[in-house]
Design a protein around this motif. Structure first.
Motif, PDB file in Angstrom:
ATOM      1  N   THR A  16       0.873  -1.178   0.000  1.00 31.24           N
ATOM      2  CA  THR A  16       0.000   0.000   0.000  1.00 31.24           C
ATOM      3  C   THR A  16       0.905   1.221   0.000  1.00 31.24           C
ATOM      4  O   THR A  16       1.758   1.359   0.879  1.00 31.24           O
ATOM      5  CB  THR A  16      -0.925   0.033   1.226  1.00 31.24           C
ATOM      6  OG1 THR A  16      -1.769  -1.124   1.219  1.00 31.24           O
ATOM      7  CG2 THR A  16      -1.804   1.280   1.203  1.00 31.24           C
ATOM      8  N   HIS A  32      -5.677   3.942   2.794  1.00 35.63           N
ATOM      9  CA  HIS A  32      -6.128   3.809   1.414  1.00 35.63           C
ATOM     10  C   HIS A  32      -7.639   4.023   1.354  1.00 35.63           C
ATOM     11  O   HIS A  32      -8.317   4.024   2.389  1.00 35.63           O
ATOM     12  CB  HIS A  32      -5.798   2.410   0.856  1.00 35.63           C
ATOM     13  CG  HIS A  32      -6.557   1.310   1.524  1.00 35.63           C
ATOM     14  ND1 HIS A  32      -6.277   0.875   2.813  1.00 35.63           N
ATOM     15  CD2 HIS A  32      -7.613   0.566   1.110  1.00 35.63           C
ATOM     16  CE1 HIS A  32      -7.105  -0.087   3.145  1.00 35.63           C
ATOM     17  NE2 HIS A  32      -7.948  -0.292   2.138  1.00 35.63           N
ATOM     18  N   VAL A  52      -0.305  -2.698  -6.209  1.00 38.13           N
ATOM     19  CA  VAL A  52      -0.350  -3.544  -5.017  1.00 38.13           C
ATOM     20  C   VAL A  52       0.613  -4.720  -5.163  1.00 38.13           C
ATOM     21  O   VAL A  52       1.323  -5.091  -4.228  1.00 38.13           O
ATOM     22  CB  VAL A  52      -1.798  -4.037  -4.785  1.00 38.13           C
ATOM     23  CG1 VAL A  52      -1.858  -5.007  -3.620  1.00 38.13           C
ATOM     24  CG2 VAL A  52      -2.724  -2.844  -4.528  1.00 38.13           C
TER      25      VAL A  52
END
Length: 338
Positions: free
Chosen positions: A89, A196, A318
């Motif tokens: 992340t 996020h 990712v």
């Protein structure tokens, strides 16, 4: 702003009852937090308990055994296992391991034959009962998501079938089983999951009693602890885009697990069709541009293209190596693992 998230009973939306109360509560929650709990969701407690039992049995196995079903073997379907620290992340590793799953599509399905990313068969570990429990859970939570979207449509004074008619008659459904190890994290991993927002329409989350989820509000970060009998719901970037920022996708994160017991969570991402071009809802004025305050510095309102374009640009960060291979078309078709 309160220091807790509201709990909304969505049973009337599931059963066709008077939806005025849940619709009003959804509107208030989406305006205030973008996060809320739902009860009356129709997902049986026994099914959740069975999936939790099987998930713990899977993660208790040696890493070498779990790596018999790696994401690299899932091809463009983007399915399989990744080890702790293997997911990023904002460029930093999260301290969790997981199993990527989704709608079960046969190899002869047209989208699978075409190599469409994020579509295909799942890689099923050799654990009796896991496949059946996962597919039953996906079906049950997806029913709740459809009902919840009817409530969101009504909360915006739209026809109840607004989203289904445009985006979710054939939704992209992605499901994860995450395990947050209780063993100490390496120094580079500062969070179970870093800050996020989610990319699609809705996320419906079961979290075990350990807790660790935190939500960012104008008043600061607040805890979203487990509440028995509920799922956590949050809205994603595409609902932010559709409502021109009237409903914002809210940043969230997960603390490192220091409980002494591994923590499980089951997020299901209920998203628009991969090929859909997500458009703003007519009649909603645009909110102020918030990209300067967003975790990724990007605007969900600025991109052009399909939802699939948006999603692949995000998830490719990712798992960078896998993302580059998928986008370049160099990942082989899904490989059956036995």
């Amino acid at each position: 702003m309160t220091d807790s998230l509201p709990i909304i009973d969505i049973q009337p939306l599931l059963e066709g009852g008077d939806a005025s109360a849940p619709a009003a509560q959804i509107r208030a929650a989406c305006r205030a937090h973008g996060f809320f709990y739902i009860r009356g969701h129709g997902v049986e407690a026994a099914l959740i308990a069975e999936l939790e039992r099987l998930s713990r049995a899977f993660f208790a196995q040696p890493e070498a055994w779990k790596l018999q079903w790696p994401m690299s073997a899932g091809g463009p379907a983007w399915r399989g296992y990744f080890k702790a620290g293997g997911e990023l992340t904002s460029g930093l590793p999260d301290w969790k391991e997981g199993l990527y799953l989704g709608s079960e599509l046969a190899p002869e399905h047209a989208l699978v034959r075409a190599g469409t990313p994020l579509h295909g068969p799942n890689l099923w570990p050799d654990l009796p009962g896991l496949k059946e429990a996962v597919l039953a859970y996906i079906e049950a939570v997806s029913r709740a998501a459809h009902a919840l979207l009817r409530g969101i449509a009504l909360s915006l004074e739209l026809p109840a079938d607004y989203f289904d008619a445009r985006y979710t008659a054939d939704p992209l459904i992605l499901f994860r089983i995450f395990n947050y190890p209780s063993r100490p994290a390496p120094s580079v991993a500062q969070w179970g999951v870093g800050e996020h927002t989610d990319y699609g329409l809705l996320t419906l989350l079961y979290q075990d009693p350990t807790g660790g989820l935190q939500v960012k509000t104008p008043a600061g970060w607040i805890e979203a602890p487990p509440v028995p009998g509920t799922l956590v719901c949050n809205i994603g970037d595409m609902l932010d885009r559709m409502t021109r920022g009237y409903y914002r996708s809210t940043p969230h994160r997960v603390r490192l697990n220091s409980s002494g017991r591994d923590r499980l969570s089951f997020p299901l991402f209920f998203d628009p069709n991969f090929a859909a071009r997500v458009q703003p809802i007519e009649g909603i004025p645009a909110a102020a541009d918030d990209r300067a305050s967003r975790w990724d510095g990007a605007s969900v309102h600025a991109f052009e293209g399909s939802y699939g374009d948006y999603l692949m640009a995000k998830v490719g960060k990712v798992f960078p190596e896998l993302g580059q291979a998928v986008l370049a078309g160099t990942v082989p078709p899904s490989i059956p693992v036995v």
